[in-house]
Design a protein around this motif. Structure first.
Motif, PDB file in Angstrom:
ATOM      1  N   GLU A 195       0.806  -1.213   0.000  1.00 29.94           N
ATOM      2  CA  GLU A 195       0.000   0.000   0.000  1.00 29.94           C
ATOM      3  C   GLU A 195       0.844   1.271   0.000  1.00 29.94           C
ATOM      4  OE1 GLU A 195      -2.802  -0.104   3.161  1.00 29.94           O
ATOM      5  OE2 GLU A 195      -3.916  -1.811   2.351  1.00 29.94           O
ATOM      6  N   TYR A 196       2.105   1.180   0.434  1.00 26.41           N
ATOM      7  CA  TYR A 196       2.899   2.411   0.477  1.00 26.41           C
ATOM      8  C   TYR A 196       3.210   2.952  -0.916  1.00 26.41           C
ATOM      9  CZ  TYR A 196       6.925  -0.697  -0.302  1.00 26.41           C
ATOM     10  OH  TYR A 196       7.793  -1.627  -0.814  1.00 26.41           O
ATOM     11  N   TYR A 197       3.020   2.136  -1.968  1.00 25.43           N
ATOM     12  CA  TYR A 197       3.257   2.643  -3.317  1.00 25.43           C
ATOM     13  C   TYR A 197       2.253   3.729  -3.709  1.00 25.43           C
ATOM     14  CZ  TYR A 197       6.868  -0.748  -4.571  1.00 25.43           C
ATOM     15  OH  TYR A 197       8.037  -1.481  -4.648  1.00 25.43           O
ATOM     16  N   ASP A 198       1.224   3.926  -2.892  1.00 29.72           N
ATOM     17  CA  ASP A 198       0.321   5.048  -3.132  1.00 29.72           C
ATOM     18  C   ASP A 198       1.023   6.388  -2.946  1.00 29.72           C
ATOM     19  OD1 ASP A 198      -1.782   3.346  -3.637  1.00 29.72           O
ATOM     20  OD2 ASP A 198      -2.654   3.510  -1.636  1.00 29.72           O
ATOM     21  N   TRP A 199       2.102   6.373  -2.159  1.00 27.60           N
ATOM     22  CA  TRP A 199       2.738   7.660  -1.828  1.00 27.60           C
ATOM     23  C   TRP A 199       4.266   7.596  -1.785  1.00 27.60           C
ATOM     24  CZ3 TRP A 199       5.575   7.843   2.810  1.00 27.60           C
ATOM     25  CH2 TRP A 199       5.392   6.746   3.675  1.00 27.60           C
ATOM     26  N   ARG A 200       4.810   6.433  -2.032  1.00 32.68           N
ATOM     27  CA  ARG A 200       6.260   6.267  -1.882  1.00 32.68           C
ATOM     28  C   ARG A 200       6.771   5.317  -2.948  1.00 32.68           C
ATOM     29  NH1 ARG A 200       9.472   5.245   3.751  1.00 32.68           N
ATOM     30  NH2 ARG A 200      11.278   4.166   2.913  1.00 32.68           N
ATOM     31  N   SER A 201       8.025   5.487  -3.349  1.00 29.74           N
ATOM     32  CA  SER A 201       8.546   4.739  -4.494  1.00 29.74           C
ATOM     33  C   SER A 201       9.316   3.488  -4.125  1.00 29.74           C
ATOM     34  CB  SER A 201       9.457   5.641  -5.332  1.00 29.74           C
ATOM     35  OG  SER A 201      10.584   6.060  -4.571  1.00 29.74           O
ATOM     36  N   ARG A 202       9.653   3.306  -2.843  1.00 24.82           N
ATOM     37  CA  ARG A 202      10.494   2.159  -2.496  1.00 24.82           C
ATOM     38  C   ARG A 202      10.242   1.724  -1.067  1.00 24.82           C
ATOM     39  NH1 ARG A 202      13.560   6.152  -3.831  1.00 24.82           N
ATOM     40  NH2 ARG A 202      14.413   4.986  -5.567  1.00 24.82           N
ATOM     41  N   SER A 203      10.660   0.509  -0.767  1.00 26.85           N
ATOM     42  CA  SER A 203      10.568   0.019   0.599  1.00 26.85           C
ATOM     43  C   SER A 203      11.834   0.414   1.340  1.00 26.85           C
ATOM     44  CB  SER A 203      10.359  -1.499   0.595  1.00 26.85           C
ATOM     45  OG  SER A 203      11.448  -2.139  -0.041  1.00 26.85           O
ATOM     46  N   GLY A 204      12.231  -0.411   2.290  1.00 27.60           N
ATOM     47  CA  GLY A 204      13.420  -0.063   3.051  1.00 27.60           C
ATOM     48  C   GLY A 204      13.041   0.701   4.311  1.00 27.60           C
ATOM     49  N   CYS A 205      14.024   1.261   4.955  1.00 28.45           N
ATOM     50  CA  CYS A 205      13.832   1.958   6.219  1.00 28.45           C
ATOM     51  C   CYS A 205      12.828   3.105   6.067  1.00 28.45           C
ATOM     52  CB  CYS A 205      15.179   2.497   6.683  1.00 28.45           C
ATOM     53  SG  CYS A 205      15.157   3.186   8.346  1.00 28.45           S
ATOM     54  N   THR A 206      12.045   3.330   7.104  1.00 26.01           N
ATOM     55  CA  THR A 206      11.035   4.387   7.098  1.00 26.01           C
ATOM     56  C   THR A 206      11.614   5.728   6.688  1.00 26.01           C
ATOM     57  OG1 THR A 206       9.761   3.284   8.820  1.00 26.01           O
ATOM     58  CG2 THR A 206       9.392   5.644   8.542  1.00 26.01           C
ATOM     59  N   PHE A 207      12.812   6.032   7.172  1.00 24.05           N
ATOM     60  CA  PHE A 207      13.434   7.302   6.814  1.00 24.05           C
ATOM     61  C   PHE A 207      14.693   7.081   5.983  1.00 24.05           C
ATOM     62  CE2 PHE A 207      15.103   5.926  10.817  1.00 24.05           C
ATOM     63  CZ  PHE A 207      14.035   5.946  11.719  1.00 24.05           C
ATOM     64  N   CYS A 208      14.539   6.299   4.916  1.00 19.63           N
ATOM     65  CA  CYS A 208      15.659   6.080   4.000  1.00 19.63           C
ATOM     66  C   CYS A 208      16.125   7.406   3.409  1.00 19.63           C
ATOM     67  CB  CYS A 208      15.221   5.129   2.874  1.00 19.63           C
ATOM     68  SG  CYS A 208      16.503   4.850   1.631  1.00 19.63           S
ATOM     69  N   PHE A 209      17.436   7.618   3.400  1.00 13.56           N
ATOM     70  CA  PHE A 209      17.974   8.883   2.890  1.00 13.56           C
ATOM     71  C   PHE A 209      17.853   9.009   1.386  1.00 13.56           C
ATOM     72  CE2 PHE A 209      21.375   5.788   3.556  1.00 13.56           C
ATOM     73  CZ  PHE A 209      21.904   5.677   2.280  1.00 13.56           C
ATOM     74  N   PHE A 210      17.472   7.925   0.680  1.00 18.86           N
ATOM     75  CA  PHE A 210      17.270   8.009  -0.758  1.00 18.86           C
ATOM     76  C   PHE A 210      15.868   8.519  -1.121  1.00 18.86           C
ATOM     77  CE2 PHE A 210      20.903   5.009  -1.407  1.00 18.86           C
ATOM     78  CZ  PHE A 210      21.605   5.818  -2.297  1.00 18.86           C
ATOM     79  N   GLN A 211      15.031   8.753  -0.118  1.00 15.95           N
ATOM     80  CA  GLN A 211      13.709   9.293  -0.409  1.00 15.95           C
ATOM     81  C   GLN A 211      13.816  10.671  -1.061  1.00 15.95           C
ATOM     82  OE1 GLN A 211      10.411   8.480   2.650  1.00 15.95           O
ATOM     83  NE2 GLN A 211      12.263   8.549   3.872  1.00 15.95           N
ATOM     84  N   GLN A 212      12.855  10.964  -1.908  1.00 19.13           N
ATOM     85  CA  GLN A 212      12.742  12.319  -2.420  1.00 19.13           C
ATOM     86  C   GLN A 212      12.072  13.201  -1.375  1.00 19.13           C
ATOM     87  OE1 GLN A 212      12.013  13.415  -6.466  1.00 19.13           O
ATOM     88  NE2 GLN A 212      11.462  11.305  -6.936  1.00 19.13           N
ATOM     89  N   LYS A 213      12.173  14.500  -1.593  1.00 22.03           N
ATOM     90  CA  LYS A 213      11.576  15.440  -0.649  1.00 22.03           C
ATOM     91  C   LYS A 213      10.061  15.277  -0.593  1.00 22.03           C
ATOM     92  CE  LYS A 213      15.425  18.659  -1.364  1.00 22.03           C
ATOM     93  NZ  LYS A 213      16.109  18.406  -0.083  1.00 22.03           N
ATOM     94  N   ILE A 214       9.441  14.974  -1.724  1.00 23.78           N
ATOM     95  CA  ILE A 214       7.998  14.761  -1.725  1.00 23.78           C
ATOM     96  C   ILE A 214       7.629  13.566  -0.860  1.00 23.78           C
ATOM     97  CG2 ILE A 214       8.126  13.358  -3.839  1.00 23.78           C
ATOM     98  CD1 ILE A 214       5.183  15.596  -2.737  1.00 23.78           C
ATOM     99  N   GLU A 215       8.508  12.583  -0.786  1.00 23.72           N
ATOM    100  CA  GLU A 215       8.233  11.403   0.027  1.00 23.72           C
ATOM    101  C   GLU A 215       8.349  11.713   1.516  1.00 23.72           C
ATOM    102  OE1 GLU A 215       9.477   7.524  -2.198  1.00 23.72           O
ATOM    103  OE2 GLU A 215      10.907   9.083  -2.764  1.00 23.72           O
TER     104      GLU A 215
END
Length: 279
Positions: free
Chosen positions: A163-183
């Motif tokens: 379900e997280y693909y509704d708002w996020r592009s990848r799994s991994g740690c909740t605060f993965c540093f590869f997240q975009q700012k929108i994420e």
């Protein structure tokens, strides 16, 4: 001596599809599934793991029962992991896997590890074996399965996607540093407690002299300011509109949003993330 077959589940769509695919195409194999738990996963990840276990008909082993993210953060003097210093991947993903299979290799077993790198990912490399009895296979690359093929596997099997693909592009740690700012903005909306925890980690890191914040160029305190949030949302919507406009229409796939989540979220800042984490 025996032949062992292992397959890592990240909580993402590709590794889940690979587990489904190998079970469907090679039912004779006794696959051991594993998940390296950072202790900081999204709740949607655990829900998806349970759904996948139901399809596979066997449990997914959880690694890292004692040494989670908080343990290693203390070991690294509260310095946050970053693209330059990926201690999280090394200590929370690779090392637990190597420790898990070490007794198998020590017993003289041959271990085949199945990795979810697709046929359309020529730029990615899988885990490099350092032991003669550890073999790495890439079934998707071998069989020509690309991103649309992965989605077909998940949807036709009934497993679906997290379900997280509704708002996020990848799994991994909740605060993965590869997240975009929108994420990060979406994390604050969906899981405000996790966002506040990430801010606390960042504050402690800066107080300990860490040169890194979670997201490049600004702290989460700066990122969450109302004017900045509006700017991030606007920039993302503009980029999303440009991406959708330039994409050719496929009459066989009139709705392609699921196929292109990575394009909409991860084409810029998210590039280069670790295969072992988010696949």
């Amino acid at each position: 001596m025996a032949e062992k077959h292992v397959l890592g589940i990240s909580g993402g769509k590709d590794s889940a599809a690979l587990a489904v695919y190998v079970r469907q195409t090679h039912p004779e194999l006794d696959i051991e599934y594993f998940f390296t738990d950072t202790g900081k996963e999204l709740p949607e990840v655990y829900e998806f793991l349970g759904r996948l276990e139901g399809f596979l008909g066997k449990p997914i082993a959880r690694l890292n029962p004692r040494r989670d993210f908080d343990f290693w953060l203390r070991e690294y003097n509260h310095f946050l992991p970053s693209a330059q210093t990926r201690w999280c991947t090394r200590q929370l993903k690779l090392a637990p896997f190597e420790q898990w299979i070490r007794p198998m290799l020590a017993a003289g077993d041959t271990v085949t590890s199945y990795v979810a790198i697709r046929a359309d990912e020529d730029y990615r490399e899988g885990y490099t074996s350092k032991h003669k009895n550890l073999k790495v296979r890439l079934p998707f690359r071998e069989d020509g399965i690309d991103k649309p093929g992965v989605m077909d596997i998940l949807l036709s099997s009934g497993v679906g996607i997290p379900e997280y693909y509704d708002w996020r592009s990848r799994s991994g740690c909740t605060f993965c540093f590869f997240q975009q700012k929108i994420e990060w903005v979406r994390l604050k909306e969906r899981h405000p407690d996790a966002f506040e925890e990430a801010k606390t980690y960042e504050k402690n890191a800066l107080e300990h002299g860490s040169p890194f914040t979670w997201t490049q160029g600004e702290s989460l305190t700066e990122l969450e300011q109302p004017k900045r949030v509006i700017q991030i949302l606007t920039d993302f919507e503009d980029r999303k509109a440009r991406e959708l406009k330039r994409r050719p229409i496929n009459p066989l796939r009139p709705v392609e949003l699921l196929d292109d989540i990575d394009d909409l979220y991860g084409v810029d800042e998210g590039n280069g993330s670790c295969v072992v984490c988010h696949k």
